[in-house]
Motif scaffolding. Sequence first.
Motif, short mmCIF file in Angstrom:
data_model
loop_
_atom_site.label_atom_id
_atom_site.label_comp_id
_atom_site.label_asym_id
_atom_site.label_seq_id
_atom_site.Cartn_x
_atom_site.Cartn_y
_atom_site.Cartn_z
N ALA A 214 22.40 54.37 25.58
CA ALA A 214 21.92 55.67 26.05
C ALA A 214 21.80 55.69 27.57
CB ALA A 214 20.57 55.99 25.40
N PHE A 215 21.21 54.65 28.15
CA PHE A 215 21.06 54.62 29.60
C PHE A 215 22.42 54.47 30.30
CE2 PHE A 215 16.51 53.83 28.94
CZ PHE A 215 15.96 54.54 29.99
N ALA A 216 23.35 53.73 29.68
CA ALA A 216 24.68 53.60 30.28
C ALA A 216 25.40 54.95 30.28
CB ALA A 216 25.49 52.56 29.51
N THR A 217 25.19 55.74 29.24
CA THR A 217 25.80 57.07 29.20
C THR A 217 25.22 57.96 30.29
OG1 THR A 217 26.10 56.87 26.81
CG2 THR A 217 26.28 59.07 27.74
N VAL A 218 23.91 57.86 30.51
CA VAL A 218 23.26 58.65 31.55
C VAL A 218 23.79 58.26 32.93
CG1 VAL A 218 21.06 59.00 32.73
CG2 VAL A 218 21.18 59.17 30.26
N GLU A 219 24.02 56.96 33.13
CA GLU A 219 24.59 56.50 34.39
C GLU A 219 26.06 56.87 34.52
OE1 GLU A 219 25.72 52.24 36.51
OE2 GLU A 219 24.14 52.29 34.99
N GLY A 220 26.83 56.59 33.45
CA GLY A 220 28.26 56.84 33.49
C GLY A 220 28.62 58.30 33.60
N SER A 221 27.82 59.17 32.99
CA SER A 221 28.12 60.61 33.07
C SER A 221 28.00 61.11 34.50
CB SER A 221 27.18 61.40 32.14
OG SER A 221 25.83 61.23 32.54
N ALA A 222 27.06 60.55 35.25
CA ALA A 222 26.95 60.93 36.66
C ALA A 222 28.15 60.42 37.45
CB ALA A 222 25.66 60.38 37.25
N ASN A 223 28.58 59.19 37.16
CA ASN A 223 29.74 58.64 37.85
C ASN A 223 30.98 59.50 37.64
OD1 ASN A 223 28.16 56.47 38.64
ND2 ASN A 223 28.84 55.15 36.98
N ASP A 224 31.15 60.01 36.41
CA ASP A 224 32.38 60.70 36.06
C ASP A 224 32.32 62.22 36.28
OD1 ASP A 224 33.73 58.36 35.15
OD2 ASP A 224 32.57 58.44 33.30
N TRP A 225 31.14 62.82 36.09
CA TRP A 225 31.10 64.27 35.98
C TRP A 225 30.15 64.97 36.94
CZ3 TRP A 225 35.06 66.09 33.55
CH2 TRP A 225 35.64 65.34 32.53
N LEU A 226 29.27 64.25 37.63
CA LEU A 226 28.28 64.93 38.46
C LEU A 226 28.93 65.79 39.55
CD1 LEU A 226 25.43 65.58 39.33
CD2 LEU A 226 25.34 63.40 40.56
N SER A 227 29.87 65.19 40.27
CA SER A 227 30.52 65.95 41.35
C SER A 227 31.19 67.21 40.80
CB SER A 227 31.55 65.07 42.06
OG SER A 227 30.92 64.03 42.76
N LEU A 228 31.94 67.05 39.70
CA LEU A 228 32.63 68.20 39.11
C LEU A 228 31.65 69.23 38.58
CD1 LEU A 228 35.54 66.41 37.22
CD2 LEU A 228 35.71 67.80 39.28
N ALA A 229 30.52 68.78 38.03
CA ALA A 229 29.53 69.71 37.50
C ALA A 229 28.95 70.57 38.62
CB ALA A 229 28.41 68.95 36.79
N ILE A 230 28.70 69.98 39.75
CA ILE A 230 28.17 70.74 40.89
C ILE A 230 29.21 71.74 41.40
CG2 ILE A 230 27.38 70.56 43.28
CD1 ILE A 230 26.16 67.84 42.52
N ILE A 231 30.46 71.27 41.48
CA ILE A 231 31.53 72.14 41.97
C ILE A 231 31.80 73.29 41.00
CG2 ILE A 231 34.00 72.23 42.53
CD1 ILE A 231 33.66 69.25 43.46
#
Length: 387
Positions: A214-231
């Motif tokens: 669960a924590f790895a998903t929370v970390e990995g989702s930011a690595n992969d999708w945070l920038s795109l989510a903001i954009i």
Amino acid sequence: MVTAARNAVALTFALNGFCFATLVSRIPDLRSGLELDNGSLGLLLLAIAAGSVLALPSSGRLIERTSAAAVVRLGGVLTAIGLWTASVGVAAQDSVAVTAAGFFAYGLGSGVWDVAMNVEGAEVERRLGRTIMPRFHAGWSFGSIAGAAVGIPMAAVHAPLPVHLGGVGVLALVLVVVVGRAFLPPSAPPEAPEVVRSAWREPRTLAVGVMVLAFATVEGSANDWLSLAIIDGYGARHWVGVLGFAVFVTAMTTGRMVGPVALDRWGRAPVLWATSAAAAAGILLVVAGGHWLVVGAGIVVWGLGASLGFPVGMSAAADDPARAAARVSVVSTIGYAAFLAGPPLLGQLGDRVGTLDSLLAVAALMVPAALSVAAVRSTRAPSTVER
């Protein structure tokens, strides 16, 4: 002896991150050199995942039969071979097959290296008598930052891939061989070994694995999708999205540097309950914040919340030194499934509900994380602090 081993493990984590960032920094050149589209590149990168998935479950047995130092050196050899082979596949032969073979070797090396350095880090932590594992993982982040810092100018001057990737691989291998000498000697095997069941059948180990997942998903989702989510979600410029990711990485690294103080004062379970709540709250602020100040605060809270779950899970898996290698191998395998399955699943969800709103599913994962946190309570017997 323990202080020297601590420094050696810290450098080993940093070198692993440096190699990873070196490869990532040249992926655009790999793509253009092989004339691949994004879909084909994604399939090629699966060779790394395949190598890691194959290596992780067997790493524990390798460590038990030899030592963490020997397996880290093996990881260094495979990583160096993989980086060089992948670069040659692009630069000399323009061969996707050769590059895929290099990626597979790199994945094997990265997998066994990862488990071995976590096992050794947990043993150093046990001998020191205080929490230090999150700082080792922060060292990985610092190493990746350094790798990116070197990779940017190398890419800018179009340095030949075999020189850059192969050179870093050889340098990392030499350093790993040298610093491995400072690792703690393997524990003597018991005089009358007990017949023990597989770590895959231990409820506590599996519960720790679920929490790490669960924590790895929370970390990995930011690595992969945070920038795109903001954009995508806020219509922000590209650099704003990248800035948001940089803030997340900074917050997570900070959490790993200061987290050991909280862990030693209040214990694993209370701190991880707080961080799981923080991660969920941070994601909600990012999704529903609306204003850049709120979203920025959410990113910081998200990064702090995501910082400790993975390293504490490694420590918890290694509480019993006699079974540390097998249990860390199991927990690592479960946890890394998040990095493999998380990005495509979140991408599919993002296509349906939007990139920003898809992050709500990640926040929901903090519920099973919180429910499984109790499993990480220390099972170590009190020990004398060594210097």
